[in-house]
Design a protein around this motif. Structure first.
Motif, short mmCIF file in Angstrom:
data_model
loop_
_atom_site.label_atom_id
_atom_site.label_comp_id
_atom_site.label_asym_id
_atom_site.label_seq_id
_atom_site.Cartn_x
_atom_site.Cartn_y
_atom_site.Cartn_z
N UNK A 136 -7.50 4.20 -7.94
CA UNK A 136 -7.98 4.77 -6.69
C UNK A 136 -7.57 6.23 -6.61
N UNK A 137 -8.23 6.98 -5.73
CA UNK A 137 -7.88 8.38 -5.54
C UNK A 137 -7.93 8.72 -4.06
N UNK A 138 -6.85 9.34 -3.59
CA UNK A 138 -6.78 9.82 -2.22
C UNK A 138 -6.14 11.20 -2.23
N UNK A 139 -6.80 12.16 -1.59
CA UNK A 139 -6.26 13.51 -1.58
C UNK A 139 -6.15 14.12 -2.96
N UNK A 140 -7.00 13.68 -3.90
CA UNK A 140 -6.99 14.23 -5.25
C UNK A 140 -5.95 13.64 -6.16
N UNK A 141 -5.19 12.64 -5.69
CA UNK A 141 -4.17 12.00 -6.51
C UNK A 141 -4.52 10.54 -6.74
N UNK A 142 -4.34 10.07 -7.96
CA UNK A 142 -4.63 8.68 -8.30
C UNK A 142 -3.50 7.77 -7.83
N UNK A 143 -3.89 6.59 -7.33
CA UNK A 143 -2.93 5.62 -6.81
C UNK A 143 -3.21 4.23 -7.36
N UNK A 144 -2.13 3.49 -7.53
CA UNK A 144 -2.16 2.07 -7.87
C UNK A 144 -1.63 1.32 -6.65
N UNK A 145 -2.32 0.26 -6.23
CA UNK A 145 -1.92 -0.47 -5.02
C UNK A 145 -1.27 -1.81 -5.38
N UNK A 146 -0.19 -2.11 -4.69
CA UNK A 146 0.46 -3.41 -4.81
C UNK A 146 0.37 -4.11 -3.45
N UNK A 147 -0.30 -5.25 -3.41
CA UNK A 147 -0.43 -6.01 -2.18
C UNK A 147 0.65 -7.06 -2.05
N UNK A 148 1.22 -7.17 -0.86
CA UNK A 148 2.24 -8.18 -0.54
C UNK A 148 1.81 -8.93 0.70
N UNK A 149 2.11 -10.23 0.76
CA UNK A 149 1.82 -10.99 1.98
C UNK A 149 2.57 -12.31 1.95
N UNK A 150 2.69 -13.00 3.08
CA UNK A 150 3.54 -14.19 3.16
C UNK A 150 3.11 -15.34 2.26
N UNK A 151 1.82 -15.46 1.95
CA UNK A 151 1.33 -16.63 1.24
C UNK A 151 0.95 -16.34 -0.22
N UNK A 152 1.53 -15.31 -0.79
CA UNK A 152 1.28 -15.00 -2.20
C UNK A 152 1.86 -16.09 -3.09
N UNK A 153 1.14 -16.45 -4.13
CA UNK A 153 1.62 -17.49 -5.04
C UNK A 153 2.74 -16.97 -5.94
N UNK A 154 2.72 -15.68 -6.28
CA UNK A 154 3.80 -15.10 -7.08
C UNK A 154 4.93 -14.69 -6.14
N UNK A 155 6.15 -15.17 -6.35
CA UNK A 155 7.26 -14.81 -5.46
C UNK A 155 7.46 -13.31 -5.31
N UNK A 156 7.19 -12.55 -6.37
CA UNK A 156 7.40 -11.10 -6.31
C UNK A 156 6.45 -10.42 -5.33
#
Length: 235
Positions: A136-156
């Motif tokens: 992704x790119x915002x403000x000309x800089x590339x970003x990687x997104x990490x999603x977190x939420x209560x019901x994720x199957x991976x503990x991390x």
């Protein structure tokens, strides 16, 4: 070291302090696997913006403002281990597939605002979510997104509130150039395996498969297609 609240806004969300504390305590847990996030907290370079709902566009302009400010601050001082976390108050009952849809809704809306505000797409990455060089790119800089939420199957990826953590792609490049990336990646994977019982099958290096498959934290099958479509003109 306290987490930084975004300095952009003259008002604060009613749960800002609570969200700061929740995220700080979560990252401080001994089992939390991401050593980069721990380093950001230790350096005071994890910035947090508290918002209302991940299934609503209500705060999207505020989030995009924060991303523009964050990108500009990084270019002015490109120090390692900076992250921008958006913690949403609700809803906390989303299953993995619904969380994934809402996360990509927010990403699409934020990207559309980047186009509307005349921001260039970072030419070092691809805007095509099927490309192995996608970010992704915002403000000309590339970003990687990490999603977190209560019901994720991976503990991390399990956290008390729906959260989107925006990490600068340039920092991964810097770590590679310094010869530190593979060591840090392996350390994170070992720690993740210790709490989950297995290594995350979704984790790949940039340039192997599209990183879009990793954002939500859900294990997606080979026929999964990313719902994102960049609406601007990327080089």
């Amino acid at each position: 070291m306290p987490i930084h609240q975004s300095p952009l806004f003259p008002w604060s969300h009613k749960d800002q302090a609570a969200h700061n504390a929740l995220l700080l305590d979560h990252i401080a847990e001994a089992t939390f696997p991401c050593v980069g996030a721990k380093a950001a907290v230790a350096k005071g370079t994890l910035e947090v913006l508290s918002c209302n709902r991940i299934d609503s566009a209500w705060d999207d302009v505020r989030i995009h403002d924060g991303l523009l400010h964050f990108a500009a601050a990084y270019r002015a001082d490109p120090a390692l281990f900076r992250s921008f976390a958006v913690v949403f108050d609700e809803p906390v009952t989303l299953d993995e597939e619904t969380f994934e849809r809402k996360l990509w809704d927010r990403i699409q809306s934020l990207s559309d605002k980047d186009v509307w505000r005349g921001q260039d797409y970072d030419a070092r990455v691809s805007a095509d979510p099927d490309s192995p060089h996608f970010s992704l790119s915002f403000g000309g800089e590339a970003f990687f997104v990490v999603g977190l939420h209560p019901n994720a199957s991976r503990p991390a990826r399990r956290f008390a509130r729906p959260t989107m953590v925006f990490n600068l792609h340039d920092q991964f490049t810097t770590l590679r150039e310094q010869g530190r990336y593979e060591t840090m990646r392996e350390k994170i994977m070992v720690r993740d395996e210790a709490i989950a019982g297995s290594r995350n099958p979704m984790l790949t290096r940039h340039g192997e498969l599209s990183e879009a498959r990793q954002y939500s934290g859900r294990a997606v099958d080979p026929v999964w297609r990313c719902p994102f479509s960049y609406q601007g003109q990327a080089e």
